[in-house]
Each structure stands twice: as C-alpha cells, then as structure tokens.
Design a protein around this motif. Structure first.
Motif, mmCIF file in Angstrom:
data_model
loop_
_atom_site.group_PDB
_atom_site.id
_atom_site.type_symbol
_atom_site.label_atom_id
_atom_site.label_comp_id
_atom_site.label_asym_id
_atom_site.label_seq_id
_atom_site.Cartn_x
_atom_site.Cartn_y
_atom_site.Cartn_z
ATOM 1 N N ILE A 142 1.074 -1.141 0.088
ATOM 2 C CA ILE A 142 -0.240 -0.117 0.376
ATOM 3 C C ILE A 142 0.650 1.181 0.188
ATOM 4 O O ILE A 142 1.637 1.178 1.455
ATOM 5 C CB ILE A 142 -0.708 0.110 1.419
ATOM 6 C CG1 ILE A 142 -1.802 -1.046 1.074
ATOM 7 C CG2 ILE A 142 -2.009 1.365 1.566
ATOM 8 C CD1 ILE A 142 -3.266 -1.040 0.139
ATOM 9 N N ASN A 147 5.725 6.493 2.613
ATOM 10 C CA ASN A 147 6.748 5.176 1.541
ATOM 11 C C ASN A 147 6.800 5.586 0.476
ATOM 12 O O ASN A 147 6.778 4.775 -0.660
ATOM 13 C CB ASN A 147 6.268 4.130 1.686
ATOM 14 C CG ASN A 147 4.494 3.703 1.241
ATOM 15 O OD1 ASN A 147 3.909 4.445 1.014
ATOM 16 N ND2 ASN A 147 4.198 2.560 2.609
ATOM 17 N N ILE A 305 -3.593 -0.135 4.613
ATOM 18 C CA ILE A 305 -3.146 -1.247 5.518
ATOM 19 C C ILE A 305 -4.075 -2.319 5.624
ATOM 20 O O ILE A 305 -4.349 -3.259 4.797
ATOM 21 C CB ILE A 305 -1.688 -1.012 5.909
ATOM 22 C CG1 ILE A 305 -0.898 -0.569 4.457
ATOM 23 C CG2 ILE A 305 -1.085 -1.877 6.370
ATOM 24 C CD1 ILE A 305 0.841 0.223 5.555
ATOM 25 N N ILE A 333 4.354 -1.181 11.379
ATOM 26 C CA ILE A 333 3.330 -1.820 10.218
ATOM 27 C C ILE A 333 3.272 -3.191 10.507
ATOM 28 O O ILE A 333 2.172 -4.005 10.762
ATOM 29 C CB ILE A 333 3.645 -1.421 8.869
ATOM 30 C CG1 ILE A 333 3.539 -0.214 7.990
ATOM 31 C CG2 ILE A 333 2.560 -2.822 7.754
ATOM 32 C CD1 ILE A 333 3.769 0.183 7.249
#
Ligand SMILES: Nc1ncnc2c1ncn2[C@@H]1O[C@H](COP(=O)(O)OP(=O)(O)OP(=O)(O)O)[C@@H](O)[C@H]1O
Length: 472
Positions: A142, A147, A305, A333
C-alpha cells in the motif's frame, strides 16, 4: 535397478523438466548415494550445489525419483567428495557439512585472492526465487505519503535494473516495509523474466556464508554464488559494520557486480552516514546511487493497510474497528498487522464478531501500557507552542504569517494523528475553523514530511515530549 541405473533414469527425466543450464550446472554432477527406508540420499559435489538443490529442485527431484522407483521417497542431499558423471559408477566418500550458524569472523587471510571473472562463471543462480516471499509484491504494497518515494524508486529499479538507480539504498525504522519492497523488486523482475538471477540475502547470511566458505575452503563457490547475479538484494546491511573481513569481501562483490552493470539494492535501519564503523570506501559506494527513506505510516496509510489486510483474511472487519486500530497502533506496520491478527483470533476464540469492544479487549495490555498515556488536545497545544515559541492564542487565532501557520498545521496534524478528535472537533479547537481547512493543514504536513527533514525532526521531538520514552 541399482543406484546407478536409478539415477541415470531419473536424470534423464529431469533433463526434460528443467532448464538446460540449470541441469548442466546443478544436477549433472550429482549422484545417488543410496535408497533405503523411503529415503533417497543424493550426493552433491559442494555446498553451493547442495544449497541450490535444496532451495530449488527438491520437489521436482522427489517427483522424478518417485516415478522411476514406483513409490514415494523423501530426499536428502549431502556433500560427497566424488562427483561422478551419471554414466560412471558411483563411488563416494561422505562428509557431513558443519553447522551453518556462526558467531564471529574467522581469519580472512586466505581469502584475498583475485576473484574469477564474471564471464568465466557458470550460469544459473543458487538461491533465488525460492527465498523470496511470494506475498511481498508491489501489488500487495500500500502506497502512502510515508513510503511513496521508496516505492517509486523500487519500482523504477525493478523495471530498469542497473539503469535507474544503482545502488538503491533504502532505510527506515523496523517493520516499515523495507524487506517487502526489496523482495517485491525480486518478484517483479522474476515475473518479467524468469531467467534473471535474483539473490535476496540478509547481510548476516552473507557473513555466515562467507565464514562457512572459508572454513570449508570453498571460497570459489562463494564467489560464484555472489558474483553471478543480476539483481542482488541485501537486507539489513548495517550489520556488516565493524566486520572487517565481511566488508572487504562485500566491497569486491559490490565492485564486481556494479562494474558488470548488475543491480544492487540495500536496506538498512539508518542512512549510510549513520552506520558507524562502516568503511569509508563502502559508505561512499552506498551513496553513489539513490538513498531513500521509508517513514512511519500516517493515519490514511495505516487505515488502507488494515483494510487490505482484512480483505486478504476474508474476515469481515468493520470500518469502526479499522479506524480504531489505525488510530491506536502507530508504531509500525508489523505491529499493526500483528494487532489485527490478534483481534481476529481473539474474536474467533470467543465466537464473537469483530467489534471495537472486542478489539479493545484483545489489545488491552498493549493499549494500556506500551503506548502509554492518552494525549490530550491541551498537551498538543502546549508542546507545539513551546517548541515553536508561539503563543497558543496565536495558534488559535487568525494570523496567516508563516511562523504561525506552520505550528497551526502541526497542531492539526498531531490532533488528527494522536487523538480521537474528528476534523470538525479539531476545527472547533482551533478557533472555529472549517473541517476542510483542517484537512488541508493535515495533508500539507503529511506531504511535507516526505521531503522536509527539519519538519520530521520537529514532529519526532514533539512526539517524544508528548509520550516520553515510548514515543516513536
Ligand atoms: N506499505 C505496505 N503495504 C502493505 N504491507 C506492508 C507495507 N509496509 C509493510 N508491510 C508489511 O509489514 C510487515 C513488516 O514489513 P517488513 O518486514 O518489510 O519491514 P522491514 O522494514 O523490513 O522491518 P525490519 O527492519 O524489522 O526488517 C510485512 O508483513 C509487510 O508485508
């Protein structure tokens, strides 16, 4: 049939099932040592061949042997000092390899000999797709502001190896997706062209392989393994810091691959400059290409996510639960995914639907302790005001100069990230502003965080002040 005939026939079958260079490089020089008690023992001439067979050819070997023998066998590969051609009689001396996990570097004195030229090495790579996690792809990644750059750089490298950025150096905190991106490059490149040689290793494995190669006097195989690669993906490169012999060998590996126009991608928990005791010549090489960081995911990315993860788990997870988790779990994450799994398992065990109450109960220990105290709007106003030296009244007020707009937007960002306040509530806290203004301020900070290191430092130190030791 004796072992020789069995193997001869099996190899004949295999020859038709796998690529010719794979067969010539890895299987042609093997032998069947014995078949007994449903176990076939295969002899490989060296540790590299043994590893490659174990990584890539076990199931095809089992199947082919099963067809020839007429019954299923397990397969074990050992190193055998004799390497007969398939048509020759099998006469072998067996030697068990020593354990592969090592702790310290041995002497590297015997290792500093010239490396073979790339074009003299056999084709076909050792340990490639088998160690790439098929789940780690670009499509399962994702993309958010935290990012986006890293993802774009990895995508460019996967599409144009050794042309876009070489090396590509990815860095960021734990559990933020570096390994995922590294392996996505490998999976993507292999999907496009299965012939490409991709090797993914951690720097610890590189070190251990090197140590084992020296111990077993198989340095040539080591070099074949590491220098006959199109895309080398090395995870957690920071661990080679302080290991002189490993750095020396990696320096040569790097130069050989880079010089031959091969792609190198490295990941680390920090940028090259911050890796202490890294040799200068390596540091400068790591900085040749592109350095990008992966940051902590913002609220939107965390939510996306969790939503995607929920879909793959095929368990209905309501948006309330997703919002609750995305708000509360902010560290990384991996932890986010772990918490979702835990909530689902907890609901399963208790045979209840996944609700916010269930999530809260499942994560009670985490939510109460690790992250700590609840941050209030007052805390945020106080800390931001102190940090920027701006009066709280000015932050709430109507002034539009840069020195007040920035702290105001930081307050919007922190209120949204760190508290449960809605956009409307945040607008009210900020002197009756519209929720779209709050959204704009929040987005502005999230976007700027990707490129503005100073702002990142501001946010990090504000969080530290808000949460003390446990701040991310
Ligand atoms: N953007 C993303 N989209 C989907 N999943 C992600 C994303 N980022 C990370 N993940 C998932 O989070 C988990 C942890 O990611 P990963 O192992 O790649 O982190 P890392 O940065 O390499 O951490 P470490 O430094 O601890 O090795 C993995 O299951 C990965 O698939």
């Amino acid at each position: 049939m004796d072992t020789k005939q069995i193997w001869f026939t099996t190899l004949g079958t295999l020859q038709n099932q796998i690529l010719r260079y794979d067969y010539d490089t890895w299987l042609k020089t093997t032998s069947l040592v014995s078949v007994a008690n449903d176990l076939a023992v295969i002899g490989a001439p060296n540790v590299t061949t043994k590893q490659v067979i174990e990584d890539r050819f076990m199931s095809v070997l089992r199947r082919a042997l099963g067809e020839v023998l007429g019954y299923q066998v397990n397969v074990r590969v050992i190193i055998s000092s004799a390497t007969p051609a398939p048509s020759e009689p099998v006469a072998v001396t067996l030697s068990e390899p020593s354990p592969t996990t090592e702790v310290a570097e041995p002497s590297f004195a015997s290792f500093n000999q010239p490396a073979p030229m790339l074009n003299q090495l056999p084709l076909g790579d050792p340990n490639r797709s088998s160690v790439l996690n098929p789940r780690y792809t670009f499509s399962s990644f994702i993309v958010g502001t935290s990012n986006r750059l890293a993802h774009a750089a990895c995508m460019a490298v996967a599409e144009h190896p050794a042309q876009a950025y070489n090396p590509l150096f990815l860095y960021g905190g734990v559990g933020l997706g570096k390994t995922h991106l590294l392996q996505a490059i490998g999976n993507y490149a292999l999907d496009r062209n299965p012939e490409v040689n991709v090797l993914y290793v951690s720097s610890e494995k590189f070190t251990n392989d090197l140590i084992n190669a020296i111990r077993r006097q198989q340095t040539e195989e080591f070099r074949i393994r590491y220098r006959n690669i199109d895309i080398l993906l090395i995870d957690d490169i920071q661990f080679i810091a302080g290991k002189e012999g490993t750095q020396e060998e990696f320096f040569h590996t790097f130069n050989t691959l880079h010089g031959a126009g091969k792609q190198i991608v490295l990941s680390s928990d920090r940028p090259p400059k911050a890796i202490l005791t890294l040799e200068e010549r390596l540091r400068s090489r790591f900085e040749w290409g592109l350095i990008v960081d992966v940051q902590n995911p913002d609220l939107e990315t965390r939510t996306a996510i969790l939503r995607a993860k929920g879909e793959t788990l095929q368990v209905p997870v309501s948006s309330e639960v997703i919002d609750f988790l995305a708000q509360r779990i902010q560290s990384n994450i991996r932890e986010l995914e772990g918490c979702l799994n835990r909530v689902i398992a907890y609901a399963n065990l208790n045979r209840t639907p996944v609700t916010v109450e269930v999530a809260s109960a499942a994560l009670a220990d985490l939510l109460d302790t690790s992250r700590r105290k609840r941050v209030t709007a007052d805390d945020i106003f106080r800390e931001v005001s102190q940090h920027y030296g701006i009066d709280q009244r000015a932050i709430r007020g109507r002034g539009r100069s840069r020195n007040v707009v920035l702290p105001r937007q930081v307050v919007m960002y922190l209120l949204r990230e760190e508290t449960d306040a809605s956009l409307v509530e945040i607008g009210e806290l900020l002197g009756g502003r519209d929720h779209t203004t709050v959204m704009h301020g929040y987005n502005k900070i999230t976007d700027d965080l990707t490129s503005d290191a100073r702002l990142r430092n501001d946010i990090t130190s504000l969080r530290q002040r808000l949460y003390g030791e446990n701040a991310r």
